[in-house]
Design a protein around this motif. Sequence first.
Motif, PDB file in Angstrom:
ATOM      1  N   ARG A  39       9.606   5.617  -2.544  1.00 12.13           N
ATOM      2  CA  ARG A  39       8.684   5.229  -1.473  1.00 12.13           C
ATOM      3  C   ARG A  39       9.234   4.056  -0.668  1.00 12.13           C
ATOM      4  O   ARG A  39       9.080   4.003   0.560  1.00 12.13           O
ATOM      5  N   GLU A  92       0.834  -1.198   0.000  1.00 12.36           N
ATOM      6  CA  GLU A  92       0.000   0.000   0.000  1.00 12.36           C
ATOM      7  C   GLU A  92       0.876   1.258   0.000  1.00 12.36           C
ATOM      8  O   GLU A  92       0.583   2.226  -0.702  1.00 12.36           O
ATOM      9  N   GLN A 139       2.963   1.613  -3.376  1.00  9.06           N
ATOM     10  CA  GLN A 139       2.173   1.876  -4.572  1.00  9.06           C
ATOM     11  C   GLN A 139       1.444   3.212  -4.524  1.00  9.06           C
ATOM     12  O   GLN A 139       0.869   3.638  -5.520  1.00  9.06           O
ATOM     13  N   ASN A 140       1.470   3.888  -3.379  1.00  6.98           N
ATOM     14  CA  ASN A 140       0.694   5.115  -3.201  1.00  6.98           C
ATOM     15  C   ASN A 140       1.559   6.329  -3.517  1.00  6.98           C
ATOM     16  O   ASN A 140       2.557   6.595  -2.837  1.00  6.98           O
ATOM     17  N   GLU A 141       1.169   7.085  -4.533  1.00  9.53           N
ATOM     18  CA  GLU A 141       1.952   8.239  -4.965  1.00  9.53           C
ATOM     19  C   GLU A 141       2.006   9.333  -3.904  1.00  9.53           C
ATOM     20  O   GLU A 141       2.849  10.242  -3.984  1.00  9.53           O
ATOM     21  N   GLU A 142       1.130   9.268  -2.917  1.00  8.35           N
ATOM     22  CA  GLU A 142       1.145  10.261  -1.847  1.00  8.35           C
ATOM     23  C   GLU A 142       2.438  10.186  -1.038  1.00  8.35           C
ATOM     24  O   GLU A 142       2.864  11.162  -0.417  1.00  8.35           O
TER      25      GLU A 142
END
Length: 734
Positions: free
Chosen positions: A264, A250, A253-256
Amino acid sequence: MPADLETPPPPERSTMLDTEGGVIADIYDQNRELIDLEDMAPIAQDAMIAIEDNRFYEHGGFDFQGTFRAALRTLQGQTEGGSSITQQYVKNILIESAESQEELEAAREETLDRKIRELRYAASLEQDMTKDEILEGYLNIAYFGDGAYGLESAAQHYFGVSADELDLSQSSLLAGIVRYPYQYNPRTNPEQAMDRRQTVLNGMVDAEMITEEEADEVRAEEELDLDVSEPDNGCMPATAPFFCDYIVREIEQNEEFGEDAAERARWLRTAGLEIHTTLHPDMQQAAQDAVDSWVPRDNESRKVAAQVLIEPGTGEIRAMAQSRDYGPDESNLGETSINFMADYDHGGSTGFQPGSTFKPITLAAALDQGMGFGTSYDSPGSTTVSGQVNCNGGRLPSWTMSNAGDSDAGRLDMVGGTQQSSNTYFAQLQADVGLCETIEMAETLGLQRGDGTSFDNPNTQANNSFTLGSEEISPMGLANAYATFASGGELCEPLPFTRIEDNQSDTTIELESDCEQVIDSDVADGVSYLLQQTFSGGTADGLEIGRPAAGKTGTTDGGAAAWFAGYTPNLAGTVFVGDPRGPQNYPLRNITLGGRHYSFVYGATIPGPIWQETFQESVQHIPNEDFPAAPSQYRSGGGNATQASQQSGGVPDVVGQSEQAAVSTLEEAGYTVNVSDNPIRSEEAAGSVAAVNPNPGTALPSGATVNVFLSADDNTDATSAIPGDPISLQPTVG
């Protein structure tokens, strides 16, 4: 030469915590936990200064005496380090901050240029930082061998204590490691480590940090008193490994959390994150115990049980458990790295057919179109449905399906069809609702194929048997759809963590539930009412948990896989049991699990008890809540099918009556009566009616089943559960 040296915090391990603050897993490139100098035992500070730089608090970053002494002894054939602690701190900073192989090699090279560069930076640091700040930074960045970086991690790794608990023996041993971590590793080279410790003790005596008597007491120790812990990096040693894996994916894979996956991943493993997850430790333990009990991890048939729990209204994931060890070698019995609870993008498989647990999707679509509980059809052992149209407008061929055991239940309304999980009933209901409309309802509830594609994908159009669960989905997706019913129609994205504290940047990321009202609350409450009836003479009979619950069994064609999905108003869960090698090729027939032989596994045979055992424990940690009453608009009328009459007075109160009188009263009121074979304890006279389910006054359509429970006498084994035969009416996909 530039004098300013940036001193970013060194890589630090990140930690996942459950809702009670317990550690789930540590994730790191370097096993390091940064602490303040005041949290390091003073004796440990002294030991390090004595062996590495005994004039640390006197010189200005470059120790002329130490350097010339080291040079003289080197000329005499005795190698001795001459770098001050400040210089060593500089060297470690340059190594840790290197962003290329060239920078890394430059930081490690044994050249005069490197030494001059370190001296220049050291002199600058002495002007910008206090001695205590430099010592704190050094003790946090130094490598103590065996994968332990920094004094805190070293203390925990070698002795199982915190850095502020270190004694003289432990401190002198650790201080001796830093010069040559491999050579003085006390785990692999204990004799050399003890010799090195003697050198540290001698230095501490010379510096008057300890007395000769104190040193002699440590020297008298014949063996090292180690309590070495195994490396705990990553998800393999985690308390909930598949949940850990879900979180790692999670974040990555989260661009945030970064511009690309590499950034990341580095952030996760070096920033010292404190990840506050949604995992409830007691619920997780209950889920894991249940799947392991019913489907042991090392079963020779290679079947797997997977279970996920989600909180309705928030999407917070409370548990993820499956009967497998987490590991990369699929050839090892009972080991896998695949998270069978999740979809493919989150490390899962491409999904499994959910069988009859998908029928509530059709119920939701029917109620959404205004059909009532009285919607009824003749529901024979087999029937043929024609004229169904997919979402591309293509007309599908005629479809013939059968009920389990070729049962012929006669005419069923929505309550009876759900209780008995009649394939022929739901095939006709889907035909009236519309196949495409049923598909759209599934996607409205957040469902998609396990491989991430939609059900109306032109290349993989759903077929006639959509309502019977012929499309592969993930247990996570189904649990979340059922959570939407429980929450009154509010769909929430599954949420594995609520807060991430970045210790290095001193920032906190708060994550809130992403929820949306996707279906009318009356539709959701209507589905919940119908699914509550499965525990009353239906396919979930005997799976009660002592609280209001709604649920549905599921068994795919030929016993390929078995499911149970159920929920209370504040907790939803799904259980899948099958064979990851391919359920159709390795069905749940003639297998032995946990010493029990099964000729055929249905949804209520293994998944149901797993869910029941898990929820009986899990609901102890949440409030006891009731479902909303059945919406009035669905209690009467049958929509576009033949209507069944609604009883205006509800279920008569027959508690205390004799069995014969109670049955007569209920049948005269238009209900079907089921008298339980197992008596229950009550204050009523033995043999009289102790309770009915649904409760007296409940409005039911004509022909609905009312369960009657007789009171036991004192000498009779009694139970509070409704036994029945949970598998006798269980359908298969046609």
